[in-house]
Scaffold this motif. Structure first.
Motif, PDB file in Angstrom:
ATOM      1  N   ILE A 101      11.584  -8.249  -8.594  1.00  0.00           N
ATOM      2  CA  ILE A 101      11.277  -6.812  -8.538  1.00  0.00           C
ATOM      3  C   ILE A 101      11.154  -6.425  -7.069  1.00  0.00           C
ATOM      4  N   GLU A 108      11.267  -1.046  -3.661  1.00  0.00           N
ATOM      5  CA  GLU A 108      11.769   0.280  -4.016  1.00  0.00           C
ATOM      6  C   GLU A 108      11.618   0.563  -5.506  1.00  0.00           C
ATOM      7  N   GLU A 109      11.744  -0.464  -6.341  1.00  0.00           N
ATOM      8  CA  GLU A 109      11.563  -0.289  -7.782  1.00  0.00           C
ATOM      9  C   GLU A 109      10.111   0.058  -8.105  1.00  0.00           C
ATOM     10  N   ARG A 110       9.200  -0.595  -7.422  1.00  0.00           N
ATOM     11  CA  ARG A 110       7.770  -0.309  -7.636  1.00  0.00           C
ATOM     12  C   ARG A 110       7.450   1.117  -7.185  1.00  0.00           C
ATOM     13  N   GLN A 111       8.014   1.510  -6.049  1.00  0.00           N
ATOM     14  CA  GLN A 111       7.782   2.861  -5.543  1.00  0.00           C
ATOM     15  C   GLN A 111       8.302   3.904  -6.519  1.00  0.00           C
ATOM     16  N   GLN A 112       9.477   3.652  -7.064  1.00  0.00           N
ATOM     17  CA  GLN A 112      10.058   4.596  -8.016  1.00  0.00           C
ATOM     18  C   GLN A 112       9.195   4.691  -9.276  1.00  0.00           C
ATOM     19  N   LYS A 113       8.731   3.556  -9.763  1.00  0.00           N
ATOM     20  CA  LYS A 113       7.897   3.543 -10.970  1.00  0.00           C
ATOM     21  C   LYS A 113       6.550   4.233 -10.716  1.00  0.00           C
ATOM     22  N   ASN A 114       5.977   3.987  -9.537  1.00  0.00           N
ATOM     23  CA  ASN A 114       4.682   4.589  -9.200  1.00  0.00           C
ATOM     24  C   ASN A 114       4.783   6.080  -8.900  1.00  0.00           C
ATOM     25  N   GLY A 115       5.906   6.482  -8.343  1.00  0.00           N
ATOM     26  CA  GLY A 115       6.059   7.871  -7.919  1.00  0.00           C
ATOM     27  C   GLY A 115       5.534   8.125  -6.514  1.00  0.00           C
ATOM     28  N   GLY A 131       3.618  -2.066  -3.866  1.00  0.00           N
ATOM     29  CA  GLY A 131       3.603  -0.643  -4.179  1.00  0.00           C
ATOM     30  C   GLY A 131       2.254   0.026  -4.036  1.00  0.00           C
TER      31      GLY A 131
END
Length: 194
Positions: free
Chosen positions: A12, A15-22, A97
């Motif tokens: 993971i 950037e994926e964590r950032q997208q999921k977190n918002g 994130g």
């Protein structure tokens, strides 16, 4: 360092964590003299961030010195290593994130820049908790200034060891003039967090 090491890519990505977190993780690096209010403001800010559904963690100087960095002293080289280790740990929090709020005197500009250089553009927010030495000594909640003045503590920042004020911090909080709550509101406004 061993040459028999290979970086193992995570499944993971940041950037994926950032997208999921918002939102993007950040290091909010509180620096200032002992008793300036770094830990108090960082903890109050962490509560507000948490209440606003942000993942957040506070790394406090005294707490880290009781665990991860319990093997370090307070000479210049040990202080440098203390900040280097914290920078590496803080970088991991960004990758996960989260907001990581670090409350460390971190007296040397070079060491703070080293941490800034570990992460991407805009991921390191230097917050100078500005408070005069006189006000810090008056507060002195741990009695450290009294001990330093009696020479019971060698290399005490602001007394027998230098503190290099940030030259261009992203945020300056005047904890001598403003309350903890006012400082937290300033942080939320400056970082555009709602």
């Amino acid at each position: 360092m061993s040459t028999n090491l290979t970086w193992h890519e995570a499944a993971i990505q940041k950037e994926e964590r950032q997208q999921k977190n918002g939102y993007e993780g950040k290091i909010v690096w509180f620096t200032g003299l002992s008793a300036s209010g770094k830990s108090t403001i960082a903890n109050a800010f962490s509560r507000r961030l948490f209440d606003l559904n942000r993942q957040v963690y506070v790394l406090d100087g005294d707490n880290i010195r009781q665990g991860l960095n319990s093997d370090l002293g307070f000479g210049d080289e040990a202080r440098k290593e203390n900040i280097r280790r914290i920078g590496e740990v803080a970088k991991l929090f960004i990758d996960s994130g989260q907001y990581v709020l670090t409350a460390f005197i971190s007296p040397f500009r070079e060491d703070r820049q080293t941490v800034r250089d570990l992460v991407g553009e805009g991921e390191f927010i230097e917050v100078y908790v500005k408070c005069s030495i006189e006000a810090c000594e008056e507060r002195d909640p741990k009695g450290l200034y009294k001990k330093a003045r009696k020479k019971e503590i060698p290399s005490f920042t602001g007394i027998s060891s230098p503190y290099e004020e940030p030259l261009n911090p992203e945020i300056v909080l005047n904890s001598e003039k403003y309350s903890v709550e006012e400082c937290v509101e300033q942080l939320l406004k400056e970082l555009n967090i709602r």
